[in-house]
Write an enzyme that holds these catalytic residues in place. Sequence first.
Site, short mmCIF file in Angstrom:
data_model
loop_
_atom_site.label_atom_id
_atom_site.label_comp_id
_atom_site.label_asym_id
_atom_site.label_seq_id
_atom_site.Cartn_x
_atom_site.Cartn_y
_atom_site.Cartn_z
N LYS A 108 42.01 25.91 34.16
CA LYS A 108 40.90 27.41 34.71
C LYS A 108 41.04 26.54 36.24
O LYS A 108 40.52 25.89 36.23
CB LYS A 108 40.30 27.51 34.43
CG LYS A 108 39.40 28.27 34.65
CD LYS A 108 37.86 29.42 33.76
CE LYS A 108 37.92 30.45 34.57
NZ LYS A 108 37.57 30.63 35.62
N GLY B 209 30.70 63.90 44.95
CA GLY B 209 30.23 65.02 45.83
C GLY B 209 30.12 65.59 44.74
O GLY B 209 29.47 65.21 43.40
#
Length: 837
Positions: free
Chosen positions: A232, A694
């Site tokens: 990793k 919105g």
Amino acid sequence: MSALDTYAAKRNFDVTPEPKGELVEAVGEQPSFVVQKHDATRLHYDFRLEWGGVLWSWAVTKGPSADPAEKRLAVRTEDHPLAYGGFEGTIPEGEYGGGTVMLWDNGWWEPLHDPDEGLKEGKLHFRLHGARMQGGWALVRMRGNRKGDGKRENWLLIKEKDDFTSRSADALTNKHTKSVTTGRTMRAIAAEKPAVETAPKHDKPLPRFRAVQLATLEDEPPEGEGWQHEVKFDGYRCLMAIGKGGVKLYTRNGKDWTDRFGDLSEPAGAIPCGAALIDGEVIAGSGGGDFGALQKALKEGGKLTFYAFDLLHLDGEDLTEAPLSDRRAALEGLLSPLPPRGPIRLSPVLEGDGDAALAAMCEVGGEGIVSKKTDAPYRGRRTKGWIKAKCIKRAELVIAGWAPSDKRGRAFSSLLLASYEGGKLVYRGRVGTGFDGETQEALMAAMKPLARKTSPLDGELPSETRGAKWLTPKLVAEIAYTEFTSEGRVRHGVFHGLREDKPAEEVSAGQELAVESGAEDAMDDDSEVKIGGVRISSAGRKVFPDAGVTKADVARHYEAVAERMLTYAADRPVSLLRLPEGLEGQTFFQKHAGKGWPSSIKPLPIEEKDGSTEDYMYVASAAGLMGAAQMGSVEFHIWGSKRDKLDKPDRLVFDLDPDEGLDFGDVKAACEELRAGLDAVGLPSSPMVSGGKGVHVIVPLRRTATWETVKTFSRAFATILAERHPDRYVATMSKAKRKGRIFIDWLRNERGSTAIAPYSLRARPGAPVAVPVSWEELARLDAPNGFHPSDMESRLSRPCPLAEVQPKGITAEVVAALEDWAAGDAAEDVAAAETAR
């Protein structure tokens, strides 16, 4: 008179090799564009767009720049024939435009409005899909320049801000010095040398970015056979695309970082293939990587290494359905000619079982391992086919603020951390170590523009946050820690750097907390369930990873809201926003059903403007909503009319879309002003929080007026309000004019346009829902995206506010009232509307 008469008059085709060309009537579905580097009296770049059977042409004096702050002069020249788009060679000295011409870039362009109108008005906005120029661009005619006034017509070529921008003004032209088609330099073209046969010859289309597979965090590696274990790395995830046009290097979210990972482009270009798409990780240096060192290397131009661990595409063939064992073998074969210690390397596979591999990695100070099923296909989402186990616990967390320091030379004492869970920003504790003086200065510079007075966090704040300086949550930090406490806060955190490859809205600590508590996912990605009688495959797939919402949860949402939602969405043409791989994958906007779609999603033939007929879709039942969910749909966008009277709309919608920097209070004030105006003309309305940023103000209509009437009325209403308050509103789509204002979007009120359906999910972090609210409730809300699937049960127990508004028609009286309102005073109208209520 032909559009090419001027072109022909300037050239002697007995001498010049340029094509005579003819006017071509038809334009393809993807009109071409070409850029030619032209060493004439003065070196410049000819930028050409195919339209109307010719190439509209501009001479860009310094060449195109991918820096939005760099506006390049572009002088309009005569239209050229389409055949000119393939010309590369030398125009003889003494002839018009004499000099060497290189095909520097080519591809296709996507107009964002009517090109003829844009050319006439002096504003062309478009997207380019080329080998070198990509994303949004604009051509803007300079003032005082009008066609036919005898002066040269000066325009500006401007790059719009998107994922294809560059920090360097001349990065594009400095980086690309050879022909996009022949690989020749200007000198080689002038010497009439043959096309360069590069080795390797990347002669197949450049593969597109696709969503990457992500690993599931577990506290230990998987047991048993059929797994391979890899290192990793502590770096940036990267997709390397190789093919026609060169090399592209993308982040995990699809951002083009080719310029930032620039040192890897040349060695990638040496990989012998027609085309390839390679998954891997970019780290600093050549070891296991250190994120802090990577940040420094990117800033200072240090050495980078790309560790390749998967191959998704090779020479035109999609490999993602093949098992990992086959993909790995193909990857090893592809990279075998490269030097083993070069900048592009194979990710090593660790010997032994998972526990032994993890122990060996931890012993040498590594970060951990990733275990992968060798017989599994590649999936562009988080799955349990890849399992990561860490030696050192790390998490990505949002910086919500900072605590001042009373020590000399220390800019702050600690950073306040948070993560998004279910759409809410949750406090995750503090980190006070891991930064030296230089890092603190850099952090303060990044935080300063984000300063705000109030906390962005949801819920009650602990005493340790007193005196904090708050930030708009945009910055993402990588933090090492020992554990999460029972309160969900990091213990012994250490700062390791800022991450630029992941938006703050996508940051969740859900996986880390689940591992700490020992909780496991109850449903696998590949599981199948039945919901409302509809089969839902891949039920455990995380559609909204931050909120833990799966594909099955999406279907359950639509089962729950079906009766209410169908009141507004049934029997209308519908377009679907599909996320087959979840929020982190690619999205598709679809208005025509494909083969194999559920029968509950029904076809609806509609005549198009050109006289042809296309099958749109509509739903009429709960099964239709869930059938769409089965196909990966998240959002439902509906027409403003029903299928029995397509040309007579039954609703009018104004979408109040605020510019960045405006808060929700500004939007609510605008809603009230819009409501007052509509009341004044005799049209009652109802608000709906959109689940985005919105609010939609919806006006139910009687089905008496045509689309043209509704469109004309909505445009006039929005324009009047914008002209009355030009400091607050704008009624045009122009981004430049929207700075600091709210766009009153009336464009949804024309035939074929759509708006989000009430009770539809939105494809945004946190899984918000578009919900109609009362005017009184809107005044109390803190945000337009505060409703989620978990809120629907209580929401559905009360009447829908939208259903309580009586439809009205756009009559002669309404039009007359609009004229009176336009001439009147806004304050009087607000007062009149209040009195009427």
